[in-house]
Scaffold this motif. Structure first.
Motif, PDB file in Angstrom:
ATOM      1  N   ASP A 100      -7.586   5.178  -4.032  1.00  0.00           N
ATOM      2  CA  ASP A 100      -8.802   5.139  -4.904  1.00  0.00           C
ATOM      3  C   ASP A 100      -8.768   3.827  -5.663  1.00  0.00           C
ATOM      4  O   ASP A 100      -8.112   3.713  -6.710  1.00  0.00           O
ATOM      5  CB  ASP A 100      -8.811   6.333  -5.853  1.00  0.00           C
ATOM      6  CG  ASP A 100     -10.137   6.464  -6.580  1.00  0.00           C
ATOM      7  OD1 ASP A 100     -10.980   5.521  -6.488  1.00  0.00           O
ATOM      8  OD2 ASP A 100     -10.366   7.486  -7.268  1.00  0.00           O
ATOM      9  N   PRO A 101      -9.393   2.806  -5.154  1.00  0.00           N
ATOM     10  CA  PRO A 101      -9.233   1.465  -5.789  1.00  0.00           C
ATOM     11  C   PRO A 101      -9.690   1.420  -7.246  1.00  0.00           C
ATOM     12  O   PRO A 101      -9.076   0.732  -8.056  1.00  0.00           O
ATOM     13  CB  PRO A 101     -10.113   0.564  -4.914  1.00  0.00           C
ATOM     14  CG  PRO A 101     -10.303   1.308  -3.653  1.00  0.00           C
ATOM     15  CD  PRO A 101     -10.250   2.748  -3.973  1.00  0.00           C
ATOM     16  N   MET A 158       0.835  -1.186   0.000  1.00  0.00           N
ATOM     17  CA  MET A 158       0.000   0.000   0.000  1.00  0.00           C
ATOM     18  C   MET A 158       0.879   1.248   0.000  1.00  0.00           C
ATOM     19  O   MET A 158       1.851   1.346   0.742  1.00  0.00           O
ATOM     20  CB  MET A 158      -0.914   0.024   1.213  1.00  0.00           C
ATOM     21  CG  MET A 158      -1.864  -1.171   1.299  1.00  0.00           C
ATOM     22  SD  MET A 158      -3.097  -1.130  -0.016  1.00  0.00           S
ATOM     23  CE  MET A 158      -4.048   0.268   0.524  1.00  0.00           C
ATOM     24  N   VAL A 159       0.534   2.178  -0.871  1.00  0.00           N
ATOM     25  CA  VAL A 159       1.275   3.435  -0.964  1.00  0.00           C
ATOM     26  C   VAL A 159       0.705   4.397   0.077  1.00  0.00           C
ATOM     27  O   VAL A 159      -0.520   4.427   0.304  1.00  0.00           O
ATOM     28  CB  VAL A 159       1.169   4.024  -2.377  1.00  0.00           C
ATOM     29  CG1 VAL A 159       1.969   5.319  -2.479  1.00  0.00           C
ATOM     30  CG2 VAL A 159       1.660   3.000  -3.396  1.00  0.00           C
ATOM     31  N   ASP A 205     -11.731  -4.306  -3.337  1.00  0.00           N
ATOM     32  CA  ASP A 205     -11.225  -3.449  -4.381  1.00  0.00           C
ATOM     33  C   ASP A 205     -11.214  -4.097  -5.761  1.00  0.00           C
ATOM     34  O   ASP A 205     -10.628  -3.570  -6.701  1.00  0.00           O
ATOM     35  CB  ASP A 205      -9.813  -2.983  -4.038  1.00  0.00           C
ATOM     36  CG  ASP A 205      -8.871  -4.156  -3.849  1.00  0.00           C
ATOM     37  OD1 ASP A 205      -9.394  -5.288  -3.724  1.00  0.00           O
ATOM     38  OD2 ASP A 205      -7.661  -3.932  -3.846  1.00  0.00           O
ATOM     39  N   VAL A 206     -11.811  -5.268  -5.867  1.00  0.00           N
ATOM     40  CA  VAL A 206     -11.915  -5.951  -7.183  1.00  0.00           C
ATOM     41  C   VAL A 206     -13.353  -5.820  -7.662  1.00  0.00           C
ATOM     42  O   VAL A 206     -14.277  -6.307  -6.992  1.00  0.00           O
ATOM     43  CB  VAL A 206     -11.502  -7.426  -7.084  1.00  0.00           C
ATOM     44  CG1 VAL A 206     -11.672  -8.101  -8.432  1.00  0.00           C
ATOM     45  CG2 VAL A 206     -10.074  -7.538  -6.592  1.00  0.00           C
ATOM     46  N   LEU A 207     -13.572  -5.180  -8.836  1.00  0.00           N
ATOM     47  CA  LEU A 207     -14.927  -4.986  -9.363  1.00  0.00           C
ATOM     48  C   LEU A 207     -15.487  -6.287  -9.929  1.00  0.00           C
ATOM     49  O   LEU A 207     -16.539  -6.768  -9.545  1.00  0.00           O
ATOM     50  CB  LEU A 207     -14.925  -3.899 -10.431  1.00  0.00           C
ATOM     51  CG  LEU A 207     -14.527  -2.496  -9.938  1.00  0.00           C
ATOM     52  CD1 LEU A 207     -14.532  -1.521 -11.104  1.00  0.00           C
ATOM     53  CD2 LEU A 207     -15.516  -2.022  -8.871  1.00  0.00           C
ATOM     54  N   ARG A 208     -14.819  -6.856 -10.882  1.00  0.00           N
ATOM     55  CA  ARG A 208     -15.279  -8.089 -11.562  1.00  0.00           C
ATOM     56  C   ARG A 208     -14.112  -8.700 -12.303  1.00  0.00           C
ATOM     57  O   ARG A 208     -13.078  -8.026 -12.512  1.00  0.00           O
ATOM     58  CB  ARG A 208     -16.402  -7.795 -12.569  1.00  0.00           C
ATOM     59  CG  ARG A 208     -15.979  -6.851 -13.677  1.00  0.00           C
ATOM     60  CD  ARG A 208     -17.118  -6.565 -14.633  1.00  0.00           C
ATOM     61  NE  ARG A 208     -17.565  -7.748 -15.298  1.00  0.00           N
ATOM     62  CZ  ARG A 208     -17.026  -8.193 -16.448  1.00  0.00           C
ATOM     63  NH1 ARG A 208     -16.023  -7.553 -17.011  1.00  0.00           N
ATOM     64  NH2 ARG A 208     -17.504  -9.278 -17.016  1.00  0.00           N
ATOM     65  N   GLN A 209     -14.252  -9.887 -12.670  1.00  0.00           N
ATOM     66  CA  GLN A 209     -13.211 -10.534 -13.449  1.00  0.00           C
ATOM     67  C   GLN A 209     -13.233  -9.988 -14.867  1.00  0.00           C
ATOM     68  O   GLN A 209     -14.262 -10.005 -15.540  1.00  0.00           O
ATOM     69  CB  GLN A 209     -13.421 -12.047 -13.475  1.00  0.00           C
ATOM     70  CG  GLN A 209     -13.278 -12.680 -12.103  1.00  0.00           C
ATOM     71  CD  GLN A 209     -13.476 -14.183 -12.158  1.00  0.00           C
ATOM     72  OE1 GLN A 209     -13.724 -14.720 -13.214  1.00  0.00           O
ATOM     73  NE2 GLN A 209     -13.350 -14.827 -11.010  1.00  0.00           N
ATOM     74  N   ARG A 240      -3.584   0.679 -13.466  1.00  0.00           N
ATOM     75  CA  ARG A 240      -2.690  -0.472 -13.504  1.00  0.00           C
ATOM     76  C   ARG A 240      -2.892  -1.301 -14.779  1.00  0.00           C
ATOM     77  O   ARG A 240      -1.948  -1.722 -15.424  1.00  0.00           O
ATOM     78  CB  ARG A 240      -2.920  -1.339 -12.261  1.00  0.00           C
ATOM     79  CG  ARG A 240      -1.981  -2.519 -12.189  1.00  0.00           C
ATOM     80  CD  ARG A 240      -2.210  -3.300 -10.912  1.00  0.00           C
ATOM     81  NE  ARG A 240      -1.301  -4.425 -10.850  1.00  0.00           N
ATOM     82  CZ  ARG A 240      -1.282  -5.297  -9.854  1.00  0.00           C
ATOM     83  NH1 ARG A 240      -2.137  -5.128  -8.827  1.00  0.00           N
ATOM     84  NH2 ARG A 240      -0.439  -6.310  -9.852  1.00  0.00           N
ATOM     85  N   GLU A 241      -4.146  -1.531 -15.152  1.00  0.00           N
ATOM     86  CA  GLU A 241      -4.412  -2.298 -16.390  1.00  0.00           C
ATOM     87  C   GLU A 241      -3.931  -1.539 -17.615  1.00  0.00           C
ATOM     88  O   GLU A 241      -3.351  -2.098 -18.542  1.00  0.00           O
ATOM     89  CB  GLU A 241      -5.904  -2.593 -16.508  1.00  0.00           C
ATOM     90  CG  GLU A 241      -6.260  -3.446 -17.717  1.00  0.00           C
ATOM     91  CD  GLU A 241      -7.740  -3.756 -17.782  1.00  0.00           C
ATOM     92  OE1 GLU A 241      -8.167  -4.444 -18.726  1.00  0.00           O
ATOM     93  OE2 GLU A 241      -8.474  -3.289 -16.878  1.00  0.00           O
ATOM     94  N   LYS A 242      -4.129  -0.193 -17.601  1.00  0.00           N
ATOM     95  CA  LYS A 242      -3.698   0.613 -18.747  1.00  0.00           C
ATOM     96  C   LYS A 242      -2.183   0.641 -18.839  1.00  0.00           C
ATOM     97  O   LYS A 242      -1.612   0.596 -19.930  1.00  0.00           O
ATOM     98  CB  LYS A 242      -4.273   2.010 -18.604  1.00  0.00           C
ATOM     99  CG  LYS A 242      -4.044   2.881 -19.827  1.00  0.00           C
ATOM    100  CD  LYS A 242      -4.656   4.258 -19.624  1.00  0.00           C
ATOM    101  CE  LYS A 242      -6.164   4.134 -19.449  1.00  0.00           C
ATOM    102  NZ  LYS A 242      -6.795   5.482 -19.335  1.00  0.00           N
ATOM    103  N   ALA A 243      -1.498   0.711 -17.682  1.00  0.00           N
ATOM    104  CA  ALA A 243      -0.042   0.732 -17.698  1.00  0.00           C
ATOM    105  C   ALA A 243       0.523  -0.578 -18.212  1.00  0.00           C
ATOM    106  O   ALA A 243       1.487  -0.621 -18.967  1.00  0.00           O
ATOM    107  CB  ALA A 243       0.487   1.037 -16.282  1.00  0.00           C
TER     108      ALA A 243
END
Length: 974
Positions: free
Chosen positions: A40-41, A34-35, A103-107, A48-51
């Protein structure tokens, strides 16, 4: 955390090489640090996905904006592509993120992986999401979208596919289609399957809705057909029953499919497997709907008005069956149409067999016993033969009736002749072996199994047991009469055996299970036993059809040949040769005795109008008895009808009447029957029974009658005895025996009468020219006019020569040459030396053709009107010459008056004779090709003993040679 951190630092800086052999720490065990900043999850997961995505895409061209952000994110261990894909296939979900937290929306991806790169072969959620993303559903205010899952859809289709309304589809009786149900009111519905777009949903639903719609339309069609009582017949009733059995079978097959399971295990393959299962059944239902003209492309208002004619219906079924044979359709589809054809055509084929008496011996004997018997051996049984009405000659199928398309051409051509031959054969000889066969004939029905086809090919009959259903194959009906004897101890007559069903107990059927279940089982057995292909001896439906109808074709030919054999039997009263000889002798005046007596009764060639020549004592006595003072006075005031018998004009009225004329003509017929043989060339026939009976009945069947001619126009020449048409009111009639009237028809009888009238005119002119010869030799008619006397002598000689030549040509060539040749052909057919005539109708056609040739040779056809008018004009001029000579001899005409009339008559005669010679040449030139063909035929048949006829127009060559051999008349004005 320190342990993991130290190990990670040592590995990253390469301080301890031995740690490289340790297994990599996979991402599923990694927990990001954790930073120390507000979290903001949602934004963090997206960044993270875009990076990660941009890092892979821009590995060779990094973007400075993402370098700092990438440094903040811990680096993940990488795997080689080979190991990554291999582990993803083998391991399944072990490399996917299984951590479930707040913090996980969906798969972002499905748990399972696929071996295919095609999007449509992914899971329904993936493919539907991609399709919704690329092509979103348009928002339509005019339609209501209804979304269902596969389980709800399958439960609804279980009812819809059988043609019944369900909670998703309801039947609309107006448009006769299924409509979606469950959306907003007054709006059309669009049914969408979960996980599929609109196109895929409609494509999957189409097969099920088509089957249900067509099944319901076929049921409505059957109900409509059954309500048309007036148009319903045996064939239509059999078709409706067979179609209802097929629908029951289809409904049973539909209910046995995957939709019949009430607990349907839904998987990714359930809907596609169900869709594929009903493919063959859809093909059958679509073909049946097209047969009944209830296809999906037609609305109820476009349905054709079907009259359900048996011939058209059977032809349509056969056409569809032949099409499916050619297309190599599925065996079930071909078997269904074969079943429809077999059951629908059963009654029609039985009626077709009955029309030519093709049945088993028992039923045939029963049918014959119910018919009125006619004897053909009793003396003078004219009533039995002659009182048959023309309606009795009708047959079950008229000659111009249309036959189904599967009837072979050979049978279609032989069927009318066979049906007529059956009627005539029953009247001529009811006990003929063809009508009472000693053995049972094979049934005419459709055969489909290989064994039945081979049996029919080899033996011409079917075996007792076949590999098809017993209710469909050609089997014998149960013996109800024998079963009835064991029921109550009392038996039924053969005609009342059908009423035995009412003596059975309620609920029983006496062993005959003719119900819906038995017919359904029979159809199912028929389809299962139907061969996949036809045997090699009949590889297509056309050859199989010819084989099925081959026994009926042979039977039709046997009927025609049997009737012909009776007409060619010398011992039979119906021996056609003797009847034709009788007609030739009397109606064509070839009998010397009849011709001489008729000439003496009607004509006179004496030079005295008061003297009867050659009439015999009966004529003289009758004339003396009928002569009166009034008659003598009338002779003094009336003109002399030269050539006619004097007693015909004694009463002063024309045409003559009274009992004297009837007595004279009856005497002519009776006196001319002294001889028993009508053919002088065949003296042995006088001992035959048939010829003797013909001779006995000749005077009864022959008789003179008066023709009903027009008499109100004022131009009737037959009302004047001076004209050549004076005897046209008289004709000779012949009462033809009933079976023989197929050869001597009313049309041929009218031709005989036309020739007879022409011969009476010719004999009248011939008698007149002989009387003129006697008058010119007895007296000098032009004592002071020498030139006129010479012209009269020359004119009389030319006229006499013309009449004599024409008479010889008519009797020797036109009548004798053609008719004698025809009799020779009949005799050759009787002796077996010729097979020209295959049935009595070919004899009738040849008989009519011979009379046409005689008419043509006498210039009496409508196409020869110009030449015929010239010939009759020459005869009229000769008769006018004779009448003028008679008036000059009686003193009614002065010498100077007769001279001018003689010049006019001679000039007109020369003109007509010259024109006649030219017209005859033109007729012969037009018929040159046929004459050449006839000469070639005669040259090829010189070795044959059969006499050949001179023909019709071809015979005019003999006339022109006899009249103008040196072309004097032709070159008269040249």
């Amino acid at each position: 955390m320190s342990l993991f951190g130290d190990a990670w630092n040592q590995y990253e800086h390469g301080m301890d090489p031995g740690l490289g052999i340790l297994p990599h720490i996979t991402p599923q065990f990694f927990v990001p640090r954790m930073v120390d900043k507000p979290q903001d999850p949602i934004v963090h997961a997206i960044e993270r996905e875009k990076a990660t995505t941009l890092g892979k895409r821009d590995a060779h061209n990094p973007d400075p904006r993402y370098i700092t952000r990438a440094r903040d994110t811990p680096a993940l261990p990488s795997l080689s592509p080979e190991v990554l894909w291999a582990k993803s296939v083998a391991g399944g979900d072990q490399h996917s993120d299984q951590v479930v937290s707040w913090d996980v929306l969906r798969q972002s991806h499905p748990n399972r992986s696929y071996n295919t790169p095609f999007l449509t072969e992914q899971s329904s959620d993936v493919s539907a999401s991609a399709q919704y993303h690329m092509r979103p559903l348009p928002f339509d205010l005019r339609a209501s979208v209804v979304r269902v899952n596969e389980l709800e859809l399958l439960e609804s289709l279980r009812m819809t596919i059988l043609g019944t309304s369900s909670f998703l589809h309801t039947w609309d009786p107006v448009s006769e289609t299924f409509l979606s149900f469950g959306g907003a009111e007054n709006l059309p519905n669009k049914l969408i399957i979960s996980g599929k777009d609109e196109t895929m949903s409609s494509s999957l639903l189409k097969r099920f809705l088509d089957i249900g719609t067509l099944m319901r339309r076929l049921e409505v069609f059957l109900s409509v057909v059954r309500t048309r009582r007036k148009e319903e017949n045996a064939t239509v009733h059999a078709f409706s029953h067979a179609l209802s059995v097929v629908l029951v079978y289809l409904r049973d097959q539909l209910s046995r499919g995957p939709l019949s399971n009430f607990c349907i295990p839904v998987s990714s393959k359930t809907l596609s497997g169900t869709w594929l299962y009903y493919g063959d059944l859809e093909e059958i239902v679509v073909s049946l709907a097209s047969l009944c003209q209830r296809g999906l492309g037609l609305s109820p208002s476009q349905y054709p008005r079907s009259t359900m004619k048996p011939v058209a219906l059977l032809s349509r079924i056969y056409k569809y069956l032949d099409t499916h044979f050619r297309k190599s359709s599925s065996r079930s589809l071909v078997a269904v149409f074969a079943y429809l054809l077999t059951m629908s055509s059963k009654n029609y084929l039985q009626a077709l067999c009955r029309s030519v008496s093709y049945a088993d011996s028992n039923s045939q004997r029963a049918a014959i016993s119910q018919q009125p018997q006619r004897t053909a051996i009793g003396p003078l049984d004219i009533e039995d033969f002659d009182q048959a009405s023309p309606e009795d000659d009708g047959v079950l199928f008229a000659e111009d009736d249309e036959l189904p398309s599967f009837i072979p051409r050979e049978l279609a051509e032989a069927l009318p002749a066979a049906q007529k031959s059956l009627k005539l054969l029953t009247a001529a000889q009811p006990s003929h072996p063809v009508l009472n066969p000693p053995v049972r004939r094979p049934f005419i029905t459709w055969v489909w199994s290989t064994r039945d086809i081979q049996d029919l090919w080899s033996t011409g009959s079917l075996s007792e047991a076949g590999d098809v259903a017993p209710t469909i194959g050609p089997r014998s009906p149960p013996d109800l009469a024998s079963a009835d004897n064991n029921l109550h101890g009392c038996g039924y007559q053969s005609e009342l055996v059908g009423f035995r069903i009412f003596d059975l107990e309620p609920g029983s059927n006496g062993g005959n299970t003719f119900n819906e279940h038995s017919m359904h089982a029979a159809l199912e057995s028929f389809i299962l036993s139907f061969p996949p292909v036809l045997p090699s001896i009949t590889p297509n439906l056309s050859l199989l059809t010819n084989l099925v109808f081959s026994p009926l074709i042979s039977h039709a030919a046997s009927l025609s040949s049997a009737l012909l054999s009776i007409f060619l039997d010398q011992n039979s009263f119906l021996y056609v040769h003797d009847h034709l000889v009788l007609l030739r002798s009397h109606m064509l005046l070839t009998s010397p005795s009849f011709k001489s007596r008729l000439t003496a009764a009607l004509f006179s060639d004496t030079d005295d109008r008061e003297v009867v020549a050659g009439g015999g004592k009966s004529f003289a006595l009758s004339r003396q008895r009928s002569r009166s003072v009034t008659g003598v006075a009338q002779h003094g005031t009336s003109r002399w009808a030269v050539g006619l018998a004097p007693f015909l004009t004694e009463r002063g009225t024309w045409p003559p009447g009274g009992s004297d004329l009837s007595f004279f003509l009856r005497t002519v017929i009776v006196d001319s029957q002294d001889t028993r043989s009508f053919d002088p060339d065949d003296s042995q026939q006088e001992h035959e029974l048939g010829s003797r009976r013909i001779a006995e009945e000749a005077e009864v069947r022959l008789g003179f009658a008066i023709r009903d001619l027009a008499s109100d126009t004022g131009r009737e020449r037959w009302l004047n005895p001076l004209y050549i048409e004076a005897l046209d009111f008289l004709y000779l009639d012949y009462k033809v025996p009933h079976p023989l009237d197929v050869i001597i028809t009313s049309d041929t009888a009218s031709k005989y009468q036309r020739i007879f009238s022409f011969l009476l005119r010719l004999i009248r002119v011939e008698s007149a020219i002989r009387a003129a010869f006697r008058m010119t030799h007895q007296n000098v008619l032009f004592p002071t006019l020498n030139q006129s006397r010479k012209l009269l002598t020359y004119f009389r000689f030319v006229a006499h020569s013309f009449v004599t030549t024409l008479s010889a040509y008519i009797f020797d060539v036109a009548i004798g040459g053609n008719f004698d040749a025809f009799l020779a052909r009949v005799t050759a057919c009787r002796l077996g030396t010729s097979s020209e005539f295959t049935d009595v109708f070919s004899v009738a056609e040849a008989h009519s053709a011979v009379l046409n040739d005689i008419l043509s040779a006498c210039l009496m056809r409508s196409a020869q009107r110009a030449a015929g008018d010239l010939l009759r004009g020459c005869l009229e001029l000769i008769l006018e010459l004779c009448v003028m000579i008679g008036d000059l001899n009686d003193g009614r005409l002065q010498e100077y008056q007769a001279s001018s009339v003689l010049d006019v008559l001679f000039t007109a005669f020369r003109e007509k004779m010259s024109t006649l010679a030219k017209v005859l040449e033109v007729l012969l030139e037009k018929d040159l090709k046929s004459s050449q063909r006839q000469e070639l035929l005669l040259a090829l048949q010189e070795q044959s003993d059969i006499r050949h006829a001179p023909g019709g127009v071809e015979a005019l060559r003999h006339l022109i040679l006899r009249l103008d051999i040196n072309e004097w008349w032709k070159n008269l004005h040249s």
